[in-house]
Design an enzyme around this catalytic site. Structure first.
Site, PDB file in Angstrom:
ATOM      1  N   ARG A   1       6.102   0.262  -8.233  1.00 18.13           N
ATOM      2  CA  ARG A   1       5.024  -0.707  -7.993  1.00 18.13           C
ATOM      3  C   ARG A   1       3.712   0.046  -7.806  1.00 18.13           C
ATOM      4  NH1 ARG A   1       2.023  -2.486  -3.700  1.00 18.13           N
ATOM      5  NH2 ARG A   1       1.647  -4.697  -3.395  1.00 18.13           N
TER       6      ARG A   1
ATOM      7  N   GLU B   1       0.220  -4.096  -9.449  1.00 17.81           N
ATOM      8  CA  GLU B   1      -0.241  -4.971  -8.364  1.00 17.81           C
ATOM      9  C   GLU B   1      -1.752  -5.108  -8.498  1.00 17.81           C
ATOM     10  OE1 GLU B   1      -1.673  -6.015  -4.172  1.00 17.81           O
ATOM     11  OE2 GLU B   1      -1.853  -4.013  -4.974  1.00 17.81           O
TER      12      GLU B   1
ATOM     13  N   ASP C   1       0.301   0.357  -6.679  1.00 18.70           N
ATOM     14  CA  ASP C   1      -0.461  -0.364  -5.666  1.00 18.70           C
ATOM     15  C   ASP C   1      -1.950  -0.332  -5.979  1.00 18.70           C
ATOM     16  OD1 ASP C   1      -0.648  -1.556  -2.957  1.00 18.70           O
ATOM     17  OD2 ASP C   1      -1.760   0.283  -2.520  1.00 18.70           O
TER      18      ASP C   1
ATOM     19  N   HIS D   1       4.100  -9.636   1.217  1.00 19.99           N
ATOM     20  CA  HIS D   1       3.627  -9.141   2.515  1.00 19.99           C
ATOM     21  C   HIS D   1       2.124  -9.331   2.647  1.00 19.99           C
ATOM     22  CE1 HIS D   1       2.577  -6.120  -0.355  1.00 19.99           C
ATOM     23  NE2 HIS D   1       1.773  -5.575   0.532  1.00 19.99           N
ATOM     24  N   ASP D   2       1.444  -9.694   1.567  1.00 17.43           N
ATOM     25  CA  ASP D   2      -0.007  -9.846   1.592  1.00 17.43           C
ATOM     26  C   ASP D   2      -0.414 -11.308   1.755  1.00 17.43           C
ATOM     27  OD1 ASP D   2      -0.951  -7.248   1.564  1.00 17.43           O
ATOM     28  OD2 ASP D   2      -0.804  -7.069  -0.616  1.00 17.43           O
TER      29      ASP D   2
ATOM     30  N   HIS E   1      -5.159   5.755  -2.750  1.00 13.50           N
ATOM     31  CA  HIS E   1      -5.653   6.435  -1.553  1.00 13.50           C
ATOM     32  C   HIS E   1      -4.498   7.123  -0.834  1.00 13.50           C
ATOM     33  CE1 HIS E   1      -4.905   2.067  -0.887  1.00 13.50           C
ATOM     34  NE2 HIS E   1      -4.036   2.549  -0.030  1.00 13.50           N
TER      35      HIS E   1
HETATM   36  C1  GLC Z   1      -2.114  -3.359  -1.688  1.00  7.60           C
HETATM   37  C2  GLC Z   1      -1.072  -3.739  -0.684  1.00  7.60           C
HETATM   38  C3  GLC Z   1      -1.737  -4.114   0.595  1.00  7.60           C
HETATM   39  C4  GLC Z   1      -2.542  -2.954   1.080  1.00  7.60           C
HETATM   40  C5  GLC Z   1      -3.502  -2.461   0.007  1.00  7.60           C
HETATM   41  C6  GLC Z   1      -4.011  -1.100   0.341  1.00  7.60           C
HETATM   42  O1  GLC Z   1      -2.937  -4.411  -2.013  1.00  7.60           O
HETATM   43  O2  GLC Z   1      -0.286  -4.778  -1.176  1.00  7.60           O
HETATM   44  O3  GLC Z   1      -0.796  -4.488   1.556  1.00  7.60           O
HETATM   45  O4  GLC Z   1      -3.281  -3.354   2.200  1.00  7.60           O
HETATM   46  O5  GLC Z   1      -2.877  -2.309  -1.234  1.00  7.60           O
HETATM   47  O6  GLC Z   1      -3.004  -0.145   0.087  1.00  7.60           O
HETATM   48  C1  GLC Z   2      -7.480  -7.594  -2.159  1.00  5.01           C
HETATM   49  C2  GLC Z   2      -7.088  -6.704  -3.242  1.00  5.01           C
HETATM   50  C3  GLC Z   2      -5.599  -6.685  -3.395  1.00  5.01           C
HETATM   51  C4  GLC Z   2      -4.915  -6.472  -2.070  1.00  5.01           C
HETATM   52  C5  GLC Z   2      -5.403  -7.378  -1.033  1.00  5.01           C
HETATM   53  C6  GLC Z   2      -4.827  -7.004   0.280  1.00  5.01           C
HETATM   54  O1  GLC Z   2      -7.223  -8.908  -2.519  1.00  5.01           O
HETATM   55  O2  GLC Z   2      -7.676  -7.106  -4.456  1.00  5.01           O
HETATM   56  O3  GLC Z   2      -5.252  -5.670  -4.251  1.00  5.01           O
HETATM   57  O4  GLC Z   2      -3.563  -6.747  -2.186  1.00  5.01           O
HETATM   58  O5  GLC Z   2      -6.789  -7.282  -0.974  1.00  5.01           O
HETATM   59  O6  GLC Z   2      -5.172  -7.948   1.210  1.00  5.01           O
END
Ligand code: GLC
Ligand code: GLC
Length: 651
Positions: A293, A337, A295, A401-402, A195
């Site tokens: 990475r 990821e 995403d 960070h997640d 996105h």
């Molecule tokens: C990935 C990132 C997460 C973000 C999401 C949307 O999962 O790690 O922090 O919110 O993508 O870009």
């Molecule tokens: C969901 C998505 C993952 C993302 C995360 C962010 O688990 O599958 O890609 O990192 O949301 O919170």
């Protein structure tokens, strides 16, 4: 899908047509650097059939396919010719040592530029710190231009070519990459390609009604299509807004937004989107990125009637991007990821797709085993699922960070007599303070009122019990919490793959609740584990009497130890049957060294039977490399609470 013989034939035909056109187009530049151009041609010819097959599979039905094909190749050529010499040198070096990232010398770190050092210039000054820690890999969280206020921590990108002016400029980034590389630290950056932000130029033009740019996204005049898709979609950010679409008053339309409402999903069914994003990817590569990475890989292809996750075309797209990188930026590797079901995580990993991947299953199950004090699900799942294709590696991490999601396989859980749904509920309760005897201080993330699902936020130290122990002023609990932190690190440092430290964790950083007072962050509990660098903590790192100093000293010692063990090269690992429900163990062997790692997941001392020591350790006398202590297989091995040993046979 076209068959292989047809693809081969058509690929040859197309190259025969397109190459002379390309050579003519770049005649001048090619003449100026003949060698570079020849190298480009050789790689293009080598990769061509695969690239062609993928692109024909994705876009062959478009009447203007050949135009896109030619433009994609032109973009690759342009990017290669503009690639700085130091990166071309690196390309050559990596080509002679393609397994470089499998080395036990690899250690990763990840941080936000602004939170860790203010600016890119500030971050360069931290180079001595990164070296002191022993890093060879540094992931900088998204640092490109983003909307003011909430930008999902940088994951809503407005330009892939301009660095957020608050952090610096693209040249600062390139200089940093080069300097860090000369000190043996590879730069890792995100490719946020599912996105863009709603302020990206393409989105702005789409908002203004430009039909070409509208086709870059999924934009619908009414609810018909969104309703049809939503019948089978999972909600990723249910507390942001229900469903996966956002109504735009200014456009009188619905836009596909899997994540936040200001993150517009790109429409990869449109070849122009692939071409445009390929150019952005190669631009980022030329800034000096060694590991890219990727995403949110699971979401990049949509198909009506499915979850629109992990579609076959998602793999084809990544492979096509990968092939282009092989041609125009060959030193760069892909890291996936995919925080999804373990089978799907694996599906993105391969030498031609993503050579490197996060290991969300190991991460989640380490926390699971800490909560239950039992390792059965961890041991069973790792035994079954740790092995990777040749030439690939895990990124083993404890925190990112997640949030933490409990992505283990239901059948795996049932096999070891665990009820998966009930277990996930328990784990959430345990980590977000709804289970009375928990040591953890986490915060819920994205609780879904309909399904009851939730995920967990919190720093490593707070989840491992340090926050609660400090508040209780209980030295014994503090000791246990620090032991948990060190044990978890001992595992990711020895199990095989690249260990990744979420910077701040090396100093035992606790949750930061101030995010709740910031309107741009309050709705997203992941900010609780994204604190500003605590300078006080950092200064204490050389004071072993302090808690940060204790953790830092032990962790850096473990890192140095890891780097000296040839057995930790590459990912091959065998899980042992420890015969004790609290002990997780595995064997690593390589280059004549054998290591038996055993970790105690309980706060009670535990024993490993002497017979098992002999069988798995292949010897009688051992040294624990972590404590330097000797032990013998004549007796059971006693492990203290949360102790981890790295046993080597004594010669
Ligand atoms: C990935 C990132 C997460 C973000 C999401 C949307 O999962 O790690 O922090 O919110 O993508 O870009
Ligand atoms: C969901 C998505 C993952 C993302 C995360 C962010 O688990 O599958 O890609 O990192 O949301 O919170």
């Amino acid at each position: 899908m076209a068959d292989a013989a047809w693809v081969r034939e058509q690929a040859a035909l197309s190259l025969g047509r397109v190459w002379p056109r390309l050579a003519a187009r770049f005649e001048e530049q090619a003449a100026a650097s003949r060698e570079a151009w020849q190298a480009f041609e050789a790689r293009l010819r080598r990769e061509w059939e695969r690239l062609f097959g993928l692109l024909v599979g994705l876009y062959g039905e478009h009447y203007d396919f050949f135009y896109h094909l030619e433009e994609i190749l032109a973009a690759a050529a342009r990017s290669w010719l503009a690639r700085p010499d130091w990166l071309k040198d690196l390309d050559a070096r990596r080509e002679t040592d393609p397994a470089w990232f499998q080395s036990q010398r690899m250690v990763g770190g990840v941080c936000y530029v602004d939170l860790f050092a203010g600016t890119l210039a500030g971050l360069r000054e931290q180079l001595p710190y990164f070296k002191e820690l022993g890093l060879t890999y540094l992931h900088l969280m998204p640092l490109f231009e983003v909307p003011e206020g909430n930008s999902d921590g940088g994951y809503a990108v407005s330009s892939y070519r301009r660095v957020d002016p608050k952090l610096g400029a693209i040249d600062d980034l390139a200089e940093l990459a080069r300097e860090f590389q000369s000190h043996g630290i590879s730069l890792v950056l995100d490719f946020v390609f599912n996105h863009t932000s709603d302020e990206h130029e393409w989105a702005q033009r789409a908002r203004a009604g430009d039909p070409e740019c509208r086709d870059y996204y999924y934009i619908f005049p009414d609810r018909t299509m969104p309703d049809a898709y939503e019948r089978t979609l999972r909600e990723i950010f249910p507390t942001v807004r229900r469903g996966s679409f956002t109504y735009r008053e200014d456009m009188h339309s619905w836009v596909w937004t899997t994540f936040n409402s200001f993150q517009w999903d790109l429409n990869y069914a449109n070849p122009s989107v692939f071409r445009a994003m390929a150019e952005e990817m190669l631009f980022i590569a030329n800034a000096g990125v060694e590991i890219l990475r990727l995403d949110a890989v699971a979401f990049i292809w949509k198909r009506m009637g499915t979850s629109c996750e992990n579609q076959p075309e998602a793999h084809m797209l990544i492979q096509a991007f990968n092939t282009l990188a092989r041609i125009a930026a060959p030193a760069m590797l892909f890291k996936s990821e995919a925080i999804v079901h373990p089978d799907d995580v694996l599906s993105y990993i391969g030498p031609n797709e993503c050579q490197i991947s996060y290991n969300p299953l190991l991460m989640a199950l380490l926390w699971e085993a800490l909560a239950t004090r039992e390792v059965k699900l961890l041991a069973y799942s790792m035994n079954k699922r740790f092995k990777l294709p040749h030439g690939c590696a895990w990124i083993n991490y404890l925190r990112s960070h997640d949030d933490i999601g409990w992505t283990f396989d239901n059948a795996d859980a049932e096999y070891v007599w665990i009820d998966p749904a009930g277990h996930r509920k328990f784990l959430n309760a345990f980590y977000i303070g709804r289970f009375e005897r928990s040591f953890a201080r986490g915060v819920p993330f994205q609780e879904n009122p309909d399904t009851g699902d939730a995920r967990v936020s919190g720093t490593l130290a707070s989840l491992a019990g340090l926050e609660q122990a400090i508040q209780a002023g209980d030295e014994q609990l503090i000791d246990l919490a620090v032991r948990r932190i060190l044990m978890l690190h001992s595992i990711i440092l020895s199990i095989g793959g690249i260990p990744l430290i979420y910077l701040g964790d090396e100093l035992g950083t606790l949750n930061d609740y101030t995010y709740a007072a910031n309107p741009a962050k309050a709705g997203d509990s992941r900010w609780v584990h994204r604190p500003l660098l605590d300078e006080q903590r950092m200064r204490l790192r050389h004071d072993p009497a302090s808690r940060p100093g204790w953790i830092f000293a032990e962790l850096t010692r473990l890192i140095r130890l890891r780097k000296q063990q040839p057995a930790i090269w590459d990912g091959a690992m065998d899980v042992i049957e420890s015969g004790n429900p609290h002990l997780f163990g595995y064997v690593r062997h390589n280059a004549g060294q054998r290591l038996l790692v055993v970790a105690n997941f309980s706060e009670q001392p535990q024993e490993l039977d002497g017979n098992r020591l002999r069988v798995y350790g292949l010897g009688y006398q051992f040294t624990d490399l972590i404590t330097g202590q000797a032990c013998s297989a004549d007796a059971a091995l006693r492990l203290e609470p949360y102790q981890c040993v790295w046993l080597e046979v004594k010669p």
